[in-house]
Design a protein around this motif. Structure first.
Motif, mmCIF file in Angstrom:
data_model
loop_
_atom_site.group_PDB
_atom_site.id
_atom_site.type_symbol
_atom_site.label_atom_id
_atom_site.label_comp_id
_atom_site.label_asym_id
_atom_site.label_seq_id
_atom_site.Cartn_x
_atom_site.Cartn_y
_atom_site.Cartn_z
ATOM 1 N N THR A 219 -2.920 49.262 7.290
ATOM 2 C CA THR A 219 -2.733 48.723 5.930
ATOM 3 C C THR A 219 -3.812 47.703 5.556
ATOM 4 O O THR A 219 -3.929 47.330 4.400
ATOM 5 C CB THR A 219 -1.345 48.067 5.742
ATOM 6 O OG1 THR A 219 -1.170 47.077 6.740
ATOM 7 C CG2 THR A 219 -0.231 49.090 5.800
ATOM 8 N N ARG A 220 -4.606 47.246 6.527
ATOM 9 C CA ARG A 220 -5.689 46.312 6.185
ATOM 10 C C ARG A 220 -6.666 46.976 5.227
ATOM 11 O O ARG A 220 -7.020 48.123 5.375
ATOM 12 C CB ARG A 220 -6.442 45.882 7.452
ATOM 13 C CG ARG A 220 -7.545 44.851 7.167
ATOM 14 C CD ARG A 220 -8.644 44.920 8.195
ATOM 15 N NE ARG A 220 -9.229 46.249 8.273
ATOM 16 C CZ ARG A 220 -10.134 46.726 7.407
ATOM 17 N NH1 ARG A 220 -10.580 45.988 6.414
ATOM 18 N NH2 ARG A 220 -10.592 47.973 7.532
ATOM 19 N N ARG A 221 -7.058 46.227 4.215
ATOM 20 C CA ARG A 221 -8.081 46.705 3.281
ATOM 21 C C ARG A 221 -9.108 45.592 3.122
ATOM 22 O O ARG A 221 -8.776 44.413 3.262
ATOM 23 C CB ARG A 221 -7.500 46.949 1.881
ATOM 24 C CG ARG A 221 -6.391 47.935 1.803
ATOM 25 C CD ARG A 221 -6.928 49.368 1.719
ATOM 26 N NE ARG A 221 -5.820 50.291 1.657
ATOM 27 C CZ ARG A 221 -5.099 50.663 2.722
ATOM 28 N NH1 ARG A 221 -5.403 50.207 3.933
ATOM 29 N NH2 ARG A 221 -4.070 51.477 2.597
ATOM 30 N N SER A 222 -10.303 45.955 2.746
ATOM 31 C CA SER A 222 -11.261 44.936 2.325
ATOM 32 C C SER A 222 -10.858 44.497 0.929
ATOM 33 O O SER A 222 -10.850 45.299 -0.006
ATOM 34 C CB SER A 222 -12.679 45.500 2.321
ATOM 35 O OG SER A 222 -13.090 45.742 3.647
ATOM 36 N N ILE A 223 -10.477 43.227 0.812
ATOM 37 C CA ILE A 223 -9.968 42.688 -0.455
ATOM 38 C C ILE A 223 -11.070 41.877 -1.118
ATOM 39 O O ILE A 223 -11.613 40.948 -0.524
ATOM 40 C CB ILE A 223 -8.717 41.809 -0.204
ATOM 41 C CG1 ILE A 223 -7.603 42.624 0.477
ATOM 42 C CG2 ILE A 223 -8.225 41.171 -1.506
ATOM 43 C CD1 ILE A 223 -7.029 43.773 -0.322
ATOM 44 N N CYS B 103 -8.945 39.877 3.265
ATOM 45 C CA CYS B 103 -10.279 39.451 3.706
ATOM 46 C C CYS B 103 -11.307 40.481 3.266
ATOM 47 O O CYS B 103 -10.988 41.654 3.093
ATOM 48 C CB CYS B 103 -10.350 39.400 5.237
ATOM 49 S SG CYS B 103 -9.209 38.261 6.002
ATOM 50 N N CYS B 104 -12.528 40.028 3.135
ATOM 51 C CA CYS B 104 -13.643 40.965 3.009
ATOM 52 C C CYS B 104 -14.830 40.413 3.793
ATOM 53 O O CYS B 104 -15.214 39.259 3.613
ATOM 54 C CB CYS B 104 -14.027 41.205 1.556
ATOM 55 S SG CYS B 104 -15.248 42.527 1.400
ATOM 56 N N TRP B 105 -15.341 41.235 4.653
ATOM 57 C CA TRP B 105 -16.485 40.882 5.502
ATOM 58 C C TRP B 105 -17.748 41.151 4.707
ATOM 59 O O TRP B 105 -17.988 42.291 4.292
ATOM 60 C CB TRP B 105 -16.420 41.758 6.749
ATOM 61 C CG TRP B 105 -17.424 41.525 7.827
ATOM 62 C CD1 TRP B 105 -18.637 40.929 7.731
ATOM 63 C CD2 TRP B 105 -17.283 41.922 9.203
ATOM 64 N NE1 TRP B 105 -19.261 40.929 8.943
ATOM 65 C CE2 TRP B 105 -18.461 41.529 9.865
ATOM 66 C CE3 TRP B 105 -16.280 42.574 9.930
ATOM 67 C CZ2 TRP B 105 -18.654 41.777 11.226
ATOM 68 C CZ3 TRP B 105 -16.478 42.816 11.271
ATOM 69 C CH2 TRP B 105 -17.649 42.410 11.916
HETATM 70 C C1 LIG Z 1 -20.220 44.570 9.526
HETATM 71 C C2 LIG Z 1 -19.600 44.803 8.184
HETATM 72 C C3 LIG Z 1 -20.260 44.379 7.053
HETATM 73 C C4 LIG Z 1 -19.700 44.555 5.779
HETATM 74 N N1 LIG Z 1 -20.371 44.064 4.693
HETATM 75 C C5 LIG Z 1 -19.823 44.173 3.472
HETATM 76 C C6 LIG Z 1 -20.473 43.602 2.347
HETATM 77 O O1 LIG Z 1 -21.535 43.016 2.454
HETATM 78 N N2 LIG Z 1 -19.873 43.698 1.146
HETATM 79 C C7 LIG Z 1 -18.667 44.329 0.997
HETATM 80 O O2 LIG Z 1 -18.169 44.381 -0.130
HETATM 81 N N3 LIG Z 1 -18.019 44.892 2.054
HETATM 82 C C8 LIG Z 1 -18.563 44.819 3.280
HETATM 83 N N4 LIG Z 1 -17.907 45.326 4.373
HETATM 84 C C9 LIG Z 1 -16.604 45.984 4.195
HETATM 85 C C10 LIG Z 1 -16.757 47.504 4.174
HETATM 86 O O3 LIG Z 1 -17.420 47.883 2.992
HETATM 87 C C11 LIG Z 1 -15.345 48.119 4.234
HETATM 88 O O4 LIG Z 1 -14.784 47.830 5.488
HETATM 89 C C12 LIG Z 1 -15.373 49.646 4.032
HETATM 90 O O5 LIG Z 1 -15.735 49.954 2.713
HETATM 91 C C13 LIG Z 1 -14.009 50.281 4.314
HETATM 92 O O6 LIG Z 1 -13.016 49.718 3.468
HETATM 93 P P1 LIG Z 1 -11.715 49.028 4.088
HETATM 94 O O7 LIG Z 1 -12.169 47.839 4.893
HETATM 95 O O8 LIG Z 1 -10.887 48.624 2.892
HETATM 96 O O9 LIG Z 1 -11.019 50.036 4.946
HETATM 97 C C14 LIG Z 1 -18.445 45.191 5.638
HETATM 98 C C15 LIG Z 1 -17.783 45.626 6.798
HETATM 99 C C16 LIG Z 1 -18.346 45.432 8.046
HETATM 100 C C17 LIG Z 1 -17.598 45.886 9.274
#
Ligand SMILES: Cc1cc2nc3c(=O)[nH]c(=O)nc-3n(C[C@H](O)[C@H](O)[C@H](O)COP(=O)(O)O)c2cc1C
Length: 185
Positions: free
Chosen positions: A9-13, A132-134
């Motif tokens: 269920t984790r998403r990048s938010i 979270c968003c990385w």
């Molecule tokens: C090392 C790494 C770097 C990332 N950098 C970015 C970023 O700069 N900007 C962003 O919007 N998302 C970033 N992400 C998030 C990914 O885009 C995201 O995990 C992917 O689209 C899948 O979506 P989800 O996390 O919702 O499953 C990053 C993820 C990782 C693991």
């Protein structure tokens, strides 16, 4: 939630409500995340937390950095304002630093351990209802940004984790089944 449920269920938010995130909560999440495996217990990570007043100072500094990099040169003042607004809407910025020491193998191990710690953080945050968003690449990986967060010569920025209460939860992005990438030896 079971681990499987949290992971799936984790998403990048990328969009957050205005509800503040308590600093104690972030610290508690980090104190769980650091149980990540790390070779020889080198604990190669360090954190720079921008929250509350620190978040305001951080976004000010980030805007200066982006301006100096020419990010807004081709933009209208309205587009610049929109970009700044988007940065201000993120309640917490957590910069993750990883030590750069030892042999190339050790450096790789330390990077991997720190990445494992980051995923731990994202999972425990998800369990608590946070998003979270990385963030990585672009300006985050520049010497100017390293200087902004006072990274030493022996540290590398592995990313910036934005944290907040989710305003929009995007749909799951489907993955290729592991079976399609698996061979039996
Ligand atoms: C090392 C790494 C770097 C990332 N950098 C970015 C970023 O700069 N900007 C962003 O919007 N998302 C970033 N992400 C998030 C990914 O885009 C995201 O995990 C992917 O689209 C899948 O979506 P989800 O996390 O919702 O499953 C990053 C993820 C990782 C693991």
């Amino acid at each position: 939630m079971h681990a499987q449920q949290v992971i799936e269920t984790r998403r990048s938010i990328r969009s957050y409500t205005e509800q503040p995130v308590p600093v104690e909560l972030v610290e508690a999440l980090l104190d769980t995340a650091i149980y990540a495996p790390n070779h020889k217990l080198r604990e190669p990570w360090r954190f720079v937390l921008a929250i509350e007043d620190g978040q305001t100072r951080y976004v000010d500094a980030l805007m200066e950095l982006l301006t100096a990099r020419g990010q807004f040169e081709t933009k209208t003042s309205e587009q610049r304002q929109q970009a700044e607004q988007k940065l201000r809407e993120v309640p917490v910025y957590l910069t993750i630093l990883c030590q750069v020491q030892g042999t190339p193998d050790q450096q790789l191990e330390d990077t991997l351990a720190t990445a494992a710690m980051i995923q731990n953080l994202q999972l425990v945050a998800t369990e608590r209802g946070l998003g979270c968003c990385w963030k990585s690449g672009k300006h985050w990986f520049t010497p100017e940004y390293a200087s902004l967060v006072d990274a030493s010569e022996n540290e590398r920025v592995l990313g910036v984790i934005q944290i907040g209460w989710p305003a929009i939860v995007p749909p799951v992005k489907p993955r290729t089944s592991a079976k399609d990438k698996l061979t039996h030896f």
